[in-house]
Design a protein around this motif. Structure first.
Motif, PDB file in Angstrom:
ATOM      1  N   UNK A 192     -15.454 -13.210  -4.071  1.00  0.00           N
ATOM      2  CA  UNK A 192     -15.272 -12.404  -2.873  1.00  0.00           C
ATOM      3  C   UNK A 192     -14.911 -11.002  -3.341  1.00  0.00           C
ATOM      4  N   UNK A 193     -15.498  -9.990  -2.734  1.00  0.00           N
ATOM      5  CA  UNK A 193     -15.266  -8.608  -3.122  1.00  0.00           C
ATOM      6  C   UNK A 193     -14.675  -7.849  -1.940  1.00  0.00           C
ATOM      7  N   UNK A 194     -13.521  -7.228  -2.160  1.00  0.00           N
ATOM      8  CA  UNK A 194     -12.891  -6.464  -1.086  1.00  0.00           C
ATOM      9  C   UNK A 194     -13.538  -5.086  -0.978  1.00  0.00           C
ATOM     10  N   UNK A 227     -11.785 -11.312  -5.717  1.00  0.00           N
ATOM     11  CA  UNK A 227     -11.033 -12.547  -5.542  1.00  0.00           C
ATOM     12  C   UNK A 227     -11.933 -13.677  -6.021  1.00  0.00           C
ATOM     13  N   UNK A 228     -11.398 -14.524  -6.884  1.00  0.00           N
ATOM     14  CA  UNK A 228     -12.207 -15.569  -7.507  1.00  0.00           C
ATOM     15  C   UNK A 228     -11.515 -16.911  -7.324  1.00  0.00           C
ATOM     16  N   UNK A 263      -3.600  -8.663   0.802  1.00  0.00           N
ATOM     17  CA  UNK A 263      -3.310  -7.409   1.516  1.00  0.00           C
ATOM     18  C   UNK A 263      -1.823  -7.308   1.810  1.00  0.00           C
ATOM     19  N   UNK A 264      -1.216  -8.401   2.235  1.00  0.00           N
ATOM     20  CA  UNK A 264       0.221  -8.389   2.505  1.00  0.00           C
ATOM     21  C   UNK A 264       1.021  -8.105   1.231  1.00  0.00           C
ATOM     22  N   UNK A 265       0.576  -8.660   0.107  1.00  0.00           N
ATOM     23  CA  UNK A 265       1.295  -8.461  -1.156  1.00  0.00           C
ATOM     24  C   UNK A 265       1.213  -7.017  -1.641  1.00  0.00           C
ATOM     25  N   UNK A 266       0.031  -6.420  -1.552  1.00  0.00           N
ATOM     26  CA  UNK A 266      -0.103  -5.043  -2.038  1.00  0.00           C
ATOM     27  C   UNK A 266       0.402  -4.022  -1.019  1.00  0.00           C
ATOM     28  N   UNK A 280     -10.830 -15.636   3.367  1.00  0.00           N
ATOM     29  CA  UNK A 280     -10.223 -14.812   4.414  1.00  0.00           C
ATOM     30  C   UNK A 280      -8.700 -14.903   4.352  1.00  0.00           C
ATOM     31  N   UNK A 281      -8.205 -16.140   4.192  1.00  0.00           N
ATOM     32  CA  UNK A 281      -6.752 -16.330   4.103  1.00  0.00           C
ATOM     33  C   UNK A 281      -6.193 -15.751   2.804  1.00  0.00           C
ATOM     34  N   UNK A 282      -6.924 -15.941   1.705  1.00  0.00           N
ATOM     35  CA  UNK A 282      -6.504 -15.423   0.410  1.00  0.00           C
ATOM     36  C   UNK A 282      -6.480 -13.890   0.436  1.00  0.00           C
ATOM     37  N   UNK A 283      -7.485 -13.287   1.066  1.00  0.00           N
ATOM     38  CA  UNK A 283      -7.539 -11.829   1.181  1.00  0.00           C
ATOM     39  C   UNK A 283      -6.382 -11.314   2.026  1.00  0.00           C
TER      40      UNK A 283
END
Length: 143
Positions: free
Chosen positions: A73-75, A81-82, A107-110, A100-103
């Motif tokens: 997955x590419x943001x 994200x792999x 986002x919340x972490x960064x 979607x959940x991982x992204x």
């Protein structure tokens, strides 16, 4: 079963790598994640991409190995994200939902004001959230 997830920066620097296996496969999984970066670069920089895939963030199955399948997955900021899984029959819809959940967790972490952009993600709450997401897509995931 998901055995590994990773977040790789836009300069291919590892920002987060978590293995969910009981054995010491971390180095092997790190190698698999690193190899998948070449496939991501090929797909993203392919001049023959159609207009419908230009804005697609889900990269799908990157490559299968004998024991694993690797999805990407590419943001929008070119962060990758792999996910590495041992399930051989996984629906794309389930993988998209996972990403979607991982992204969202990424986002919340960064978005944390104490996180330095481009540095490894060391947040315990991010690790816990990723662990919960992975468990929710565990053996009970519909195949």
């Amino acid at each position: 079963m998901i055995v590994c997830v990773a977040v790789v920066g836009h300069q291919n620097n590892p920002l987060y790598l978590q293995s969910f296996t009981g054995s010491d496969d971390a180095l092997k999984l790190h190698h698999i994640v690193h190899c998948s970066l070449d496939v991501i670069d090929e797909r993203v920089n392919n001049p023959k991409r159609s207009a419908s895939t230009l804005n697609e963030t889900f990269l799908g199955l990157l490559y299968p190995t004998e024991n694993y399948k690797v999805y990407g997955y590419l943001t929008n900021t070119k962060v990758k994200l792999i996910m590495v899984t041992t399930d051989l029959d996984v629906k794309d819809a389930d993988v998209r939902s996972f990403f979607r959940k991982f992204h969202a967790a990424y986002v919340d972490a960064v978005s944390n004001p104490f996180h330095v952009p481009g540095k490894k993600i060391t947040s315990n709450s991010f690790s816990d959230r990723v662990g919960a997401i992975v468990k929710s897509f565990g053996p009970s995931m519909t195949l």
